[in-house]
Design an enzyme around this catalytic site. Structure first.
Site, PDB file in Angstrom:
ATOM      1  N   GLY A   1       8.250  28.171 -70.270  1.00  0.00           N
ATOM      2  CA  GLY A   1       8.268  28.273 -68.807  1.00  0.00           C
ATOM      3  C   GLY A   1       9.124  27.178 -68.199  1.00  0.00           C
ATOM      4  O   GLY A   1       8.757  26.550 -67.209  1.00  0.00           O
TER       5      GLY A   1
ATOM      6  N   SER B   1      12.075  27.536 -66.816  1.00  0.00           N
ATOM      7  CA  SER B   1      13.057  27.995 -65.824  1.00  0.00           C
ATOM      8  C   SER B   1      12.755  27.526 -64.412  1.00  0.00           C
ATOM      9  O   SER B   1      13.668  27.393 -63.589  1.00  0.00           O
ATOM     10  CB  SER B   1      13.147  29.533 -65.847  1.00  0.00           C
ATOM     11  OG  SER B   1      11.856  30.104 -65.823  1.00  0.00           O
TER      12      SER B   1
ATOM     13  N   SER C   1      -5.142  22.571 -66.340  1.00  0.00           N
ATOM     14  CA  SER C   1      -5.343  22.557 -64.891  1.00  0.00           C
ATOM     15  C   SER C   1      -6.703  21.964 -64.547  1.00  0.00           C
ATOM     16  O   SER C   1      -7.652  22.057 -65.342  1.00  0.00           O
ATOM     17  CB  SER C   1      -5.283  23.998 -64.364  1.00  0.00           C
ATOM     18  OG  SER C   1      -5.696  24.042 -63.018  1.00  0.00           O
TER      19      SER C   1
ATOM     20  N   TYR D   1      -8.429  32.253 -65.113  1.00  0.00           N
ATOM     21  CA  TYR D   1      -7.546  31.085 -65.251  1.00  0.00           C
ATOM     22  C   TYR D   1      -8.346  29.876 -65.746  1.00  0.00           C
ATOM     23  O   TYR D   1      -7.890  29.138 -66.625  1.00  0.00           O
ATOM     24  CB  TYR D   1      -6.923  30.827 -63.882  1.00  0.00           C
ATOM     25  CG  TYR D   1      -5.854  29.764 -63.808  1.00  0.00           C
ATOM     26  CD1 TYR D   1      -4.539  30.046 -64.181  1.00  0.00           C
ATOM     27  CD2 TYR D   1      -6.142  28.488 -63.316  1.00  0.00           C
ATOM     28  CE1 TYR D   1      -3.553  29.070 -64.069  1.00  0.00           C
ATOM     29  CE2 TYR D   1      -5.165  27.523 -63.203  1.00  0.00           C
ATOM     30  CZ  TYR D   1      -3.872  27.813 -63.580  1.00  0.00           C
ATOM     31  OH  TYR D   1      -2.896  26.850 -63.471  1.00  0.00           O
TER      32      TYR D   1
ATOM     33  N   ALA E   1      -9.027  30.377 -69.407  1.00  0.00           N
ATOM     34  CA  ALA E   1      -7.822  30.197 -70.220  1.00  0.00           C
ATOM     35  C   ALA E   1      -7.511  28.716 -70.396  1.00  0.00           C
ATOM     36  O   ALA E   1      -7.235  28.240 -71.499  1.00  0.00           O
ATOM     37  CB  ALA E   1      -6.639  30.909 -69.564  1.00  0.00           C
ATOM     38  N   LYS E   2      -7.566  27.974 -69.296  1.00  0.00           N
ATOM     39  CA  LYS E   2      -7.203  26.549 -69.362  1.00  0.00           C
ATOM     40  C   LYS E   2      -8.264  25.747 -70.107  1.00  0.00           C
ATOM     41  O   LYS E   2      -7.940  24.825 -70.856  1.00  0.00           O
ATOM     42  CB  LYS E   2      -6.986  25.994 -67.954  1.00  0.00           C
ATOM     43  CG  LYS E   2      -5.807  26.638 -67.204  1.00  0.00           C
ATOM     44  CD  LYS E   2      -4.491  26.459 -67.927  1.00  0.00           C
ATOM     45  CE  LYS E   2      -3.298  26.812 -67.045  1.00  0.00           C
ATOM     46  NZ  LYS E   2      -2.015  26.704 -67.761  1.00  0.00           N
TER      47      LYS E   2
HETATM   48  P1  NAP Z   1       5.738  28.629 -61.771  1.00  0.00           P
HETATM   49  O1  NAP Z   1       6.521  27.873 -60.777  1.00  0.00           O
HETATM   50  O2  NAP Z   1       5.091  29.916 -61.374  1.00  0.00           O
HETATM   51  O3  NAP Z   1       6.651  28.872 -63.069  1.00  0.00           O
HETATM   52  C1  NAP Z   1       6.115  29.579 -64.144  1.00  0.00           C
HETATM   53  C2  NAP Z   1       7.035  29.420 -65.325  1.00  0.00           C
HETATM   54  O4  NAP Z   1       6.407  30.039 -66.451  1.00  0.00           O
HETATM   55  C3  NAP Z   1       8.353  30.121 -65.139  1.00  0.00           C
HETATM   56  O5  NAP Z   1       9.337  29.374 -65.810  1.00  0.00           O
HETATM   57  C4  NAP Z   1       8.136  31.469 -65.827  1.00  0.00           C
HETATM   58  O6  NAP Z   1       9.325  32.060 -66.340  1.00  0.00           O
HETATM   59  C5  NAP Z   1       7.257  31.031 -66.983  1.00  0.00           C
HETATM   60  N1  NAP Z   1       6.460  32.113 -67.540  1.00  0.00           N
HETATM   61  C6  NAP Z   1       5.506  32.861 -66.920  1.00  0.00           C
HETATM   62  N2  NAP Z   1       4.994  33.754 -67.777  1.00  0.00           N
HETATM   63  C7  NAP Z   1       5.637  33.564 -68.967  1.00  0.00           C
HETATM   64  C8  NAP Z   1       5.564  34.180 -70.233  1.00  0.00           C
HETATM   65  N3  NAP Z   1       4.709  35.188 -70.470  1.00  0.00           N
HETATM   66  N4  NAP Z   1       6.391  33.746 -71.227  1.00  0.00           N
HETATM   67  C9  NAP Z   1       7.261  32.737 -71.007  1.00  0.00           C
HETATM   68  N5  NAP Z   1       7.368  32.113 -69.809  1.00  0.00           N
HETATM   69  C10 NAP Z   1       6.570  32.518 -68.820  1.00  0.00           C
HETATM   70  O7  NAP Z   1       4.535  27.743 -62.363  1.00  0.00           O
HETATM   71  P2  NAP Z   1       4.237  26.162 -62.254  1.00  0.00           P
HETATM   72  O8  NAP Z   1       3.488  25.924 -61.010  1.00  0.00           O
HETATM   73  O9  NAP Z   1       5.469  25.387 -62.560  1.00  0.00           O
HETATM   74  O10 NAP Z   1       3.176  26.036 -63.439  1.00  0.00           O
HETATM   75  C11 NAP Z   1       3.526  25.569 -64.738  1.00  0.00           C
HETATM   76  C12 NAP Z   1       2.231  25.347 -65.512  1.00  0.00           C
HETATM   77  O11 NAP Z   1       1.418  24.395 -64.827  1.00  0.00           O
HETATM   78  C13 NAP Z   1       1.380  26.598 -65.670  1.00  0.00           C
HETATM   79  O12 NAP Z   1       0.772  26.608 -66.930  1.00  0.00           O
HETATM   80  C14 NAP Z   1       0.321  26.437 -64.607  1.00  0.00           C
HETATM   81  O13 NAP Z   1      -0.863  27.125 -64.921  1.00  0.00           O
HETATM   82  C15 NAP Z   1       0.132  24.932 -64.623  1.00  0.00           C
HETATM   83  N6  NAP Z   1      -0.436  24.395 -63.384  1.00  0.00           N
HETATM   84  C16 NAP Z   1       0.223  24.502 -62.188  1.00  0.00           C
HETATM   85  C17 NAP Z   1      -0.351  23.971 -61.060  1.00  0.00           C
HETATM   86  C18 NAP Z   1       0.322  24.042 -59.715  1.00  0.00           C
HETATM   87  O14 NAP Z   1      -0.325  23.639 -58.710  1.00  0.00           O
HETATM   88  N7  NAP Z   1       1.546  24.504 -59.591  1.00  0.00           N
HETATM   89  C19 NAP Z   1      -1.594  23.341 -61.120  1.00  0.00           C
HETATM   90  C20 NAP Z   1      -2.233  23.252 -62.348  1.00  0.00           C
HETATM   91  C21 NAP Z   1      -1.638  23.770 -63.484  1.00  0.00           C
HETATM   92  P3  NAP Z   1      10.253  33.075 -65.433  1.00  0.00           P
HETATM   93  O15 NAP Z   1      11.003  32.160 -64.489  1.00  0.00           O
HETATM   94  O16 NAP Z   1      11.127  33.752 -66.406  1.00  0.00           O
HETATM   95  O17 NAP Z   1       9.316  33.982 -64.705  1.00  0.00           O
END
Ligand code: NAP
Length: 242
Positions: A8, A10, A140, A153, A156-157
């Site tokens: 992830g 990107s 998370s 979620y 999973a976490k």
């Molecule tokens: P995001 O902005 O939604 O980005 C998600 C990333 O994961 C993208 O690069 C996406 O690729 C990739 N992805 C999704 N499904 C995938 C799959 N099946 N195989 C490979 N890549 C996949 O998410 P984020 O907020 O940066 O979150 C990153 C991590 O931090 C996640 O695990 C999330 O649960 C965790 N997290 C986030 C927060 C928050 O507040 N943002 C808080 C706690 C934990 P594409 O671009 O190709 O779609």
């Protein structure tokens, strides 16, 4: 070539981690699922940070695809070592349990929990052989505290936290550390539709965090200096305690 694989990579937190790994001198393997344009932007940022990288498209939840693409890469790069693995890819499909359907449950479990398994399986053997490795799992606050509307979620976490602690003990003797990072609210696409003003008011720091703030801790756990830390979960949530 010393490599860091970021799933992830990107967008969001993953992109910030890729850039940080590039600054630390790693060749960055940028995984993404479908958004190639965003992944290319990450690659440009990695290059601007003075390093090299490449794109690896696969769905972390699809074991056969991970085997084919990542397993294929490992097979063709026997001289290159993936020293750092950041299991960051994740999705959320929030719903109260009352309305949650089987698809919402299994999609979220499959990408976070099975994704951890599918990807880690492909890289752990060579870490063990080389007696060095850093595995960092993005979990998370939701997986520690549990949040309503996120039973999928949170499960999973929490599952990945358990796996982190178990695997850490299995591989500690071989110089491989396994840790998790538990962010609170971080400003990314994943949180874009939330009411930031209202939710930030619950955070003692009164704001959402940034992907760069999370990437700082990833870089620390990925460093040689963090070699005696394993099986830990580090919270990054602006004081939003569990
Ligand atoms: P995001 O902005 O939604 O980005 C998600 C990333 O994961 C993208 O690069 C996406 O690729 C990739 N992805 C999704 N499904 C995938 C799959 N099946 N195989 C490979 N890549 C996949 O998410 P984020 O907020 O940066 O979150 C990153 C991590 O931090 C996640 O695990 C999330 O649960 C965790 N997290 C986030 C927060 C928050 O507040 N943002 C808080 C706690 C934990 P594409 O671009 O190709 O779609």
């Amino acid at each position: 070539m010393k490599c860091a694989l970021v799933t992830g990579g990107s967008r969001g937190i993953g992109r910030a981690v890729c850039i940080k790994m590039a600054s630390a001198g790693y060749h960055v393997l940028i995984n993404y699922k479908g958004n190639e344009a965003a992944a290319r932007e990450t690659l440009e940022a990695v290059q601007a940070a003075g390093s090299t990288g490449e794109l690896l498209a696969f769905n972390v939840g699809d074991a056969a695809e991970v085997q084919q693409v990542l397993g294929g890469w490992v097979e063709q790069h026997k001289e290159d070592q993936i020293e750092v693995l950041v299991n960051n890819a994740g999705i959320r499909e929030d719903s109260l349990m009352f309305w949650m359907n089987e698809g919402q449950w299994s999609n979220v479990l499959n990408i976070s929990l099975n994704g951890f398994f599918n990807v880690t399986k492909q890289v752990i053997n060579s870490m063990l052989m080389k007696r060095y490795g850093r595995i960092i799992n993005m979990v998370s606050l939701s997986g520690i505290k549990g949040l309503p509307g996120q039973t999928n979620y949170s499960a999973a976490k929490a599952g990945v936290i358990g796996a982190t602690k178990a695997l850490a003990q299995e591989v500690a003797k071989r110089g491989v550390t396994v840790n998790a990072i538990a962010p609170g609210f971080i400003r990314t696409d994943m949180t874009a539709e939330l009411n930031e003003k209202e939710l930030a008011a619950q955070v003692p720091m009164n704001r959402f965090g940034t992907p760069e703030e999370v990437a700082e801790t990833v870089a620390f756990l990925a460093s040689k200096g963090a070699g005696y830390i394993t099986g830990e979960v580090i919270n990054i949530n602006g004081g939003l305690h569990t």
